[in-house]
Design a protein around this motif. Sequence first.
Motif, PDB file in Angstrom:
ATOM      1  N   ASP A 445      10.061   5.853   4.724  1.00 42.85           N
ATOM      2  CA  ASP A 445      10.054   4.450   4.302  1.00 42.85           C
ATOM      3  C   ASP A 445       9.881   3.531   5.506  1.00 42.85           C
ATOM      4  N   LEU A 446      10.573   3.848   6.593  1.00 38.98           N
ATOM      5  CA  LEU A 446      10.434   3.045   7.810  1.00 38.98           C
ATOM      6  C   LEU A 446       9.022   3.159   8.382  1.00 38.98           C
ATOM      7  N   LYS A 447       8.462   4.358   8.348  1.00 41.82           N
ATOM      8  CA  LYS A 447       7.098   4.558   8.836  1.00 41.82           C
ATOM      9  C   LYS A 447       6.116   3.740   8.002  1.00 41.82           C
ATOM     10  N   ARG A 448       6.318   3.735   6.684  1.00 39.02           N
ATOM     11  CA  ARG A 448       5.458   2.967   5.774  1.00 39.02           C
ATOM     12  C   ARG A 448       5.479   1.486   6.120  1.00 39.02           C
ATOM     13  N   ARG A 449       6.618   1.006   6.583  1.00 35.59           N
ATOM     14  CA  ARG A 449       6.766  -0.415   6.897  1.00 35.59           C
ATOM     15  C   ARG A 449       6.529  -0.722   8.378  1.00 35.59           C
ATOM     16  N   GLY A 450       6.110   0.300   9.143  1.00 32.21           N
ATOM     17  CA  GLY A 450       5.807   0.103  10.558  1.00 32.21           C
ATOM     18  C   GLY A 450       7.021  -0.064  11.439  1.00 32.21           C
ATOM     19  N   LEU A 451       8.196   0.441  10.975  1.00 31.20           N
ATOM     20  CA  LEU A 451       9.451   0.161  11.679  1.00 31.20           C
ATOM     21  C   LEU A 451      10.232   1.410  12.058  1.00 31.20           C
ATOM     22  N   LEU A 452       9.573   2.576  12.063  1.00 32.55           N
ATOM     23  CA  LEU A 452      10.296   3.791  12.446  1.00 32.55           C
ATOM     24  C   LEU A 452      10.624   3.800  13.933  1.00 32.55           C
ATOM     25  N   ASN A 453       9.758   3.231  14.728  1.00 32.50           N
ATOM     26  CA  ASN A 453       9.997   3.123  16.169  1.00 32.50           C
ATOM     27  C   ASN A 453      11.130   2.123  16.412  1.00 32.50           C
ATOM     28  N   THR A 454      12.241   2.599  16.945  1.00 30.80           N
ATOM     29  CA  THR A 454      13.417   1.726  17.101  1.00 30.80           C
ATOM     30  C   THR A 454      13.240   0.700  18.219  1.00 30.80           C
ATOM     31  N   ASN A 455      12.155   0.802  18.988  1.00 34.83           N
ATOM     32  CA  ASN A 455      11.868  -0.238  19.975  1.00 34.83           C
ATOM     33  C   ASN A 455      11.254  -1.470  19.322  1.00 34.83           C
TER      34      ASN A 455
END
Length: 666
Positions: A445-455
């Motif tokens: 889900d985070l990858k789908r929203r472009g937010l898996l990278n915690t930086n």
Amino acid sequence: MELSKSYNYKIQVKTGDKKGAGTDANVRIIFHGKDGYKSEPKTLDEFFRNDFEAGNIDSFIVSLEQNFDKIDAIELWQDGTGLFAAWYVDWIEVTIEETGDIFIFPVFRWIKENYHYRIRHLDTCLPKNDPYHKQREMELEEKREMYKLVVKVQGAPIQVKEIPSDEQFSFEYKWNIAKRKMQMIATSKLHMLLNGANWESLFDLTNVYSDAFGIPEGVNKWSNDIYFGSQRISSMNHSLIKLCTAMPQKMNITEDELKPFLEGWSIPQVIQANRLFIIDLEVIKDIPVRSPELILTCPIALFFLNGKKQLVPIAIQLFQEKREDNPVFIPTDPPHTWLMAKMWYNLGDASYHQSLTHLAFTHLLMEGVCVVSHRQLSQSHPIFKLLAPHFLYLIAINSRGLDLLVAPNGWVDKTMTIGITGMFSLIARGIKIWKMDTHGTLPEDLKRRGLLNTNILPGYHFRDDALLLYQAIKNYVSKYVKLYYDKPEKIFDDWEIMSWGNELTKAREKGGCGILGVPNNGKFETVEDLTITLTSIIYTCSVGHASTNFPQYDEYAFPPNYPACLKGTPPKDKSPLTEHDILIALPDKPTTLDIMTVTKILSDRGTNSIGDFEVQYIFDPPAKKIVNEFREELKDISKTIKERNKKREPPYIWLDPDFVPNSISI
């Protein structure tokens, strides 16, 4: 086996804590050893004691001529005598007093009259390996009669047709929402609001909270842009925000209008630097409202990560289409006009939150999964034992909550613009979109929203803490699944798990649960297929629900902060507004009181922390070791989050494992 004069066996029996679980019937037991060796029947009875009361542990000493060095199984039955014959047993423990050897027999069954139940030591096996397959299938058939699937509201997730007696609360505690609500009003001196009208001033409204149930977080911060930004990433509707990779064409705003809020950067530079974010609530467009004079927004908004690493709103458009009467509001608009734009944005956000993030994607979807698990997995199945603690009270709270809150003229109809008709319309849309392997699998889900990278997007506290818990749950599930499916053919040969996967994915119109995105469409082939599925379920019932449920009082209780209903019309231009305009848009005093009391109840936590199971189903020693490793990992995560919260302002407490319950129990 060696015969001797007399051998003593200590038997402990735990009667379940369910309504009607205790029995007055005569109870008998037989021990079974290897090669068909068994004891004579023994009656379990202690003179002058009322044995087998609900929730109690009773101890008995039984003397036998036989010497059992190992008890493979027990045979248990009750004769139906007495006024209260029905009996639910959690477990039986037998200790051979001469050797100290202990044998555990997890029962977790209703012991019906004169049926001889065979329970093996540890009672954990795949169906192919169960010597008592006829009993196993009989019990599953009984469960399928008790747990029938039905679509109660057109387009909504599948639910249980009638709540089984096993799923009822055995005690009232705090789940009697109506009773608690009246008690809270009576003891908080807020009953004076019951006959009130509109608020005279924001000061008047703010003062209500001083001696009530605690001051909600939003009272002192609701007008602040930084707090409005933090609501998107560190509160209860945390999974809508996306990385913005291109300016949305449907927003009626130019780069020149946005540039003053970008700290000297251009739009392309901000996008390149991963500092522009978007939320688009198009899914709620044209959802019906409960009254013709009410209006529901379907907003789209842009957020900027400023130089202090704070997320702030820079543009809010309250409806989807470019129109002259649908301007894009920006922070330099007249102060009360900008405040009103944020409130009307939050109206749409709140409608999504309560309908989808909270009700549909946790309570209702997981009720279907719970029902299918009871229907297709024997209580002897290791996967049932893994899942069962995370279904505790789920069906009961859904039944009670829906009857009181999401019913005609209930809480939703009184306090939300969409009412129950709009809520279920939105739910019907949402479950056509939700997929287990994306929306229900946090990293995807985070990858789908472009937010898996915690930086990217520092300060996204939900993501940072939830990833720790997701990985811990996945580690736990992976080790547990591998313990019982060490070879792929064991998955293929497990007809219960295959039936479970089939019913999870079968369309609701055909009598199934209709869950989308189950790996391999429920035809599990690998340990990874099962691990992703089970991790999603446990995560949703614990972490997913906790993160979206428990902040409710802090957010909703002060209506300007996160209104679920606003009166009047959203601003159609940038004319200056006043505090009076805000006040007349807010819910009246009785409605505010209703919001305060119910969200306070819903925000209370009353069951054990994740990993500390209210009912222990797992007794197999290698599996218990995996559970203990999970608990240790959760302790470490709790320490990490507590350390993180020392530097956060405000702290993000919702996903500390000490705070996250095992199940959806409120």
